[in-house]
Design an enzyme around this catalytic site. Structure first.
Site, PDB file in Angstrom:
ATOM      1  N   SER A  34      42.785  14.065  39.124  1.00 53.60           N
ATOM      2  CA  SER A  34      41.953  15.568  40.247  1.00 53.60           C
ATOM      3  C   SER A  34      41.657  15.856  38.271  1.00 53.60           C
ATOM      4  CB  SER A  34      43.009  16.381  40.696  1.00 53.60           C
ATOM      5  OG  SER A  34      42.022  17.746  41.040  1.00 53.60           O
ATOM      6  N   ASP A  71      38.887  13.710  51.015  1.00 53.53           N
ATOM      7  CA  ASP A  71      39.192  14.977  50.066  1.00 53.53           C
ATOM      8  C   ASP A  71      38.340  16.471  50.387  1.00 53.53           C
ATOM      9  OD1 ASP A  71      39.032  16.347  47.653  1.00 53.53           O
ATOM     10  OD2 ASP A  71      40.315  14.400  46.657  1.00 53.53           O
ATOM     11  N   HIS A 121      43.055  14.506  49.372  1.00 58.31           N
ATOM     12  CA  HIS A 121      43.291  14.855  47.539  1.00 58.31           C
ATOM     13  C   HIS A 121      44.501  14.466  47.080  1.00 58.31           C
ATOM     14  CE1 HIS A 121      41.532  16.244  43.973  1.00 58.31           C
ATOM     15  NE2 HIS A 121      42.713  17.326  43.762  1.00 58.31           N
TER      16      HIS A 121
END
Length: 273
Positions: free
Chosen positions: A95, A224, A253
């Site tokens: 991320s 995601d 995610h």
């Protein structure tokens, strides 16, 4: 506790475990190095040296209220790499940590990076604009700011549902995973987390992606809900000179946690190739 005091006085907590080829893990917002537990033990058991750190303002690092930018995060990572004198490192970022990795590799690695991995990562740029018309509207990030500022305790629990795909029909919801996400988030400083939203959503990594020539693996879940795949991994893979893209139907995610067996296998194959 192992800590490094950076040039500006910020104290960074880090873990340096094992011996062998070096892997360095960079966590996502608003978490800590603990988010990599499933990867850390996997690679320690296979003879790797594993480094992970809590980004400034996050986890057990000092709750510095200044300089929460991707540029600073990458510079901090460079100070830690140089302090530990790490070479031929594979950098792995999830991320926001993926943004940190690609900026570090482009501008700060000085030949010390061997490969890189971007997992559910924010590059090239998240926010919608004239140059990025299919990006995420600014109103979404304004909402995250408002919730972080005024409702952080509850918001950090609620966010675990889309983060791990626990809001999907038939999801195997694990309360412990949610509590651990909340624990990590609440350890960090609210200023760092608030300012970090701008860092992960508005930083443009296009030139970083274009410039990097070491092998880069891009892993992304097709479900995601936090960093939509079409505006991130698909674009990043096209910009990289030496990139490889793997996508996963239905993965969320937070797939390094929920789908760690699959992710770890693909990481190992890339690292050992």
């Amino acid at each position: 506790m192992s800590t490094l005091t950076l040039k500006d006085g910020t104290e960074i907590f880090y873990k340096d475990q094992g011996a062998g080829p070096v892997l360095m893990f960079h966590h996502g917002w608003p978490l800590s190095s603990d988010d990599w537990d499933a990867q850390v033990i996997f690679f320690l058991q296979r003879g790797y040296r594993v480094i992970s750190h809590d980004r400034r303002g996050h986890g057990r690092s000092s709750q510095n209220i200044y300089n929460h930018t991707i540029e600073q995060y990458a510079s901090d990572a460079a100070e830690l790499v140089e302090f530990l004198d790490l070479k031929d490192v594979v950098h792995i970022g999830h991320s926001t940590g993926g943004g940190e990795v690609i900026r570090y590799v482009h501008k700060y690695a000085n030949g010390r990076a061997k490969k890189a991995v971007l997992i559910s990562a924010v590059p090239p740029v998240m926010v919608k604009s004239e140059n990025n018309p299919d990006g995420v509207p600014m109103e979404v990030f304004d909402g995250i700011r408002e919730q972080t500022l005024n409702n952080r305790n509850q918001f950090y629990f609620d966010l675990t549902f889309p983060f791990y795909g626990y809001n999907r029909e038939g999801a195997n919801i694990k309360d412990g995973v949610q509590r651990n996400w909340w624990r990590q988030g609440m350890m960090g400083g609210i200023v760092a987390h608030y300012d970090g939203i701008k860092a992960f959503s508005e930083t443009d990594f296009t030139e970083d992606l274009k410039a990097v020539d070491i092998p880069v693996l891009v892993l992304h879940g097709e479900d995601d809900q936090i960093v939509p795949i079409e505006n991130s991994a698909i674009k990043s893979a096209k910009l990289l000179k030496n990139g490889k893209l793997i996508t996963y139907p239905g993965f969320p995610h937070g797939m390094p946690t929920t789908e760690h067996e699959t992710i770890n296998k693909d990481l190992l194959e890339f690292i050992e190739a």
